[in-house]
Design a protein around this motif. Sequence first.
Motif, mmCIF file in Angstrom:
data_model
loop_
_atom_site.group_PDB
_atom_site.id
_atom_site.type_symbol
_atom_site.label_atom_id
_atom_site.label_comp_id
_atom_site.label_asym_id
_atom_site.label_seq_id
_atom_site.Cartn_x
_atom_site.Cartn_y
_atom_site.Cartn_z
ATOM 1 N N GLN A 1 0.850 -1.195 0.000
ATOM 2 C CA GLN A 1 0.000 0.000 0.000
ATOM 3 C C GLN A 1 0.885 1.245 0.000
ATOM 4 N N ARG A 2 0.688 2.135 -0.959
ATOM 5 C CA ARG A 2 1.439 3.399 -0.989
ATOM 6 C C ARG A 2 0.710 4.410 -0.117
ATOM 7 N N TYR A 3 1.470 5.135 0.689
ATOM 8 C CA TYR A 3 0.867 6.077 1.623
ATOM 9 C C TYR A 3 1.839 7.188 1.986
ATOM 10 N N GLY A 4 1.318 8.220 2.576
ATOM 11 C CA GLY A 4 2.092 9.329 3.118
ATOM 12 C C GLY A 4 1.218 10.014 4.150
ATOM 13 N N TYR A 5 1.673 11.158 4.633
ATOM 14 C CA TYR A 5 0.915 11.886 5.656
ATOM 15 C C TYR A 5 0.780 13.354 5.270
ATOM 16 N N ARG A 6 -0.312 13.962 5.703
ATOM 17 C CA ARG A 6 -0.491 15.409 5.666
ATOM 18 C C ARG A 6 -0.731 15.813 7.118
ATOM 19 N N VAL A 7 0.095 16.740 7.584
ATOM 20 C CA VAL A 7 0.065 17.103 8.996
ATOM 21 C C VAL A 7 -0.217 18.592 9.142
ATOM 22 N N SER A 8 -1.212 18.917 9.944
ATOM 23 C CA SER A 8 -1.586 20.312 10.212
ATOM 24 C C SER A 8 -1.079 20.724 11.584
ATOM 25 N N GLY A 9 -0.749 21.996 11.673
ATOM 26 C CA GLY A 9 -0.279 22.552 12.930
ATOM 27 C C GLY A 9 0.154 23.981 12.709
ATOM 28 N N PRO A 10 0.852 24.560 13.674
ATOM 29 C CA PRO A 10 1.242 25.963 13.553
ATOM 30 C C PRO A 10 2.312 26.188 12.486
ATOM 31 N N TYR A 11 2.198 27.327 11.817
ATOM 32 C CA TYR A 11 3.275 27.756 10.916
ATOM 33 C C TYR A 11 3.965 28.917 11.616
ATOM 34 N N ALA A 12 5.055 28.596 12.308
ATOM 35 C CA ALA A 12 5.826 29.575 13.080
ATOM 36 C C ALA A 12 7.299 29.219 12.933
ATOM 37 N N PRO A 13 7.906 29.603 11.784
ATOM 38 C CA PRO A 13 9.311 29.235 11.535
ATOM 39 C C PRO A 13 10.268 29.662 12.640
ATOM 40 N N GLU A 14 9.974 30.793 13.288
ATOM 41 C CA GLU A 14 10.853 31.262 14.361
ATOM 42 C C GLU A 14 10.876 30.294 15.545
ATOM 43 N N GLN A 15 9.858 29.445 15.647
ATOM 44 C CA GLN A 15 9.800 28.431 16.700
ATOM 45 C C GLN A 15 10.100 27.030 16.155
ATOM 46 N N GLY A 16 10.473 26.955 14.873
ATOM 47 C CA GLY A 16 10.798 25.675 14.262
ATOM 48 C C GLY A 16 9.595 24.918 13.724
ATOM 49 N N HIS A 17 8.434 25.568 13.671
ATOM 50 C CA HIS A 17 7.216 24.910 13.185
ATOM 51 C C HIS A 17 6.921 25.351 11.754
ATOM 52 N N ARG A 18 6.843 24.375 10.866
ATOM 53 C CA ARG A 18 6.543 24.661 9.464
ATOM 54 C C ARG A 18 5.478 23.692 8.944
ATOM 55 N N PHE A 19 4.420 23.522 9.680
ATOM 56 C CA PHE A 19 3.354 22.620 9.273
ATOM 57 C C PHE A 19 2.656 23.172 8.038
ATOM 58 N N ASN A 20 2.383 22.284 7.087
ATOM 59 C CA ASN A 20 1.684 22.664 5.869
ATOM 60 C C ASN A 20 0.979 21.428 5.323
ATOM 61 N N PRO A 21 -0.329 21.295 5.541
ATOM 62 C CA PRO A 21 -1.041 20.096 5.093
ATOM 63 C C PRO A 21 -1.121 19.968 3.576
ATOM 64 N N ALA A 22 -0.715 20.992 2.841
ATOM 65 C CA ALA A 22 -0.680 20.889 1.372
ATOM 66 C C ALA A 22 0.494 20.022 0.919
ATOM 67 N N LYS A 23 1.431 19.777 1.807
ATOM 68 C CA LYS A 23 2.609 18.978 1.473
ATOM 69 C C LYS A 23 2.419 17.539 1.936
ATOM 70 N N LEU A 24 2.695 16.606 1.036
ATOM 71 C CA LEU A 24 2.647 15.187 1.377
ATOM 72 C C LEU A 24 3.991 14.808 1.989
ATOM 73 N N LEU A 25 3.943 14.178 3.157
ATOM 74 C CA LEU A 25 5.166 13.802 3.870
ATOM 75 C C LEU A 25 5.403 12.300 3.776
ATOM 76 N N ILE A 26 6.646 11.944 3.637
ATOM 77 C CA ILE A 26 7.054 10.539 3.662
ATOM 78 C C ILE A 26 7.115 10.093 5.118
ATOM 79 N N ASP A 27 6.701 8.883 5.376
ATOM 80 C CA ASP A 27 6.790 8.319 6.720
ATOM 81 C C ASP A 27 8.268 8.201 7.102
ATOM 82 N N PRO A 28 8.699 8.876 8.162
ATOM 83 C CA PRO A 28 10.112 8.786 8.547
ATOM 84 C C PRO A 28 10.519 7.386 9.009
ATOM 85 N N TYR A 29 9.545 6.514 9.250
ATOM 86 C CA TYR A 29 9.827 5.150 9.692
ATOM 87 C C TYR A 29 9.617 4.133 8.569
#
Length: 118
Positions: free
Chosen positions: A69-97
Amino acid sequence: MAYDVWPGVPFPLGAQWDGRGTNFSLFSANAERVELCLFDEEDRETRVELTERTAFNWHGYLAGVGPGQRYGYRVSGPYAPEQGHRFNPAKLLIDPYAKAIEGPIRFERGNVLPYVPD
């Protein structure tokens, strides 16, 4: 296609098949929403929200989903680069595991910026 999502378990991280279905678990301490994105042979995307969260691990179990099964993730959260947060649900993420990555690379779809550059 609609999927029934069962709570699943937070560990182990990644996708774990048990012979009947797959448990998905992803770590994020700051996410506000996690969607598991499943892709069929025609590259059509079906999103399934993971609502269970234990020890910062978002998890869910999908019966009938197995190896290949091919899959990825879309993750929502704060967009605050100054705090290290760059969440963007428009981007498909590869499972780090993930244990394997399959499919062609489509560089034209790989803009890493959250905006269209001038």
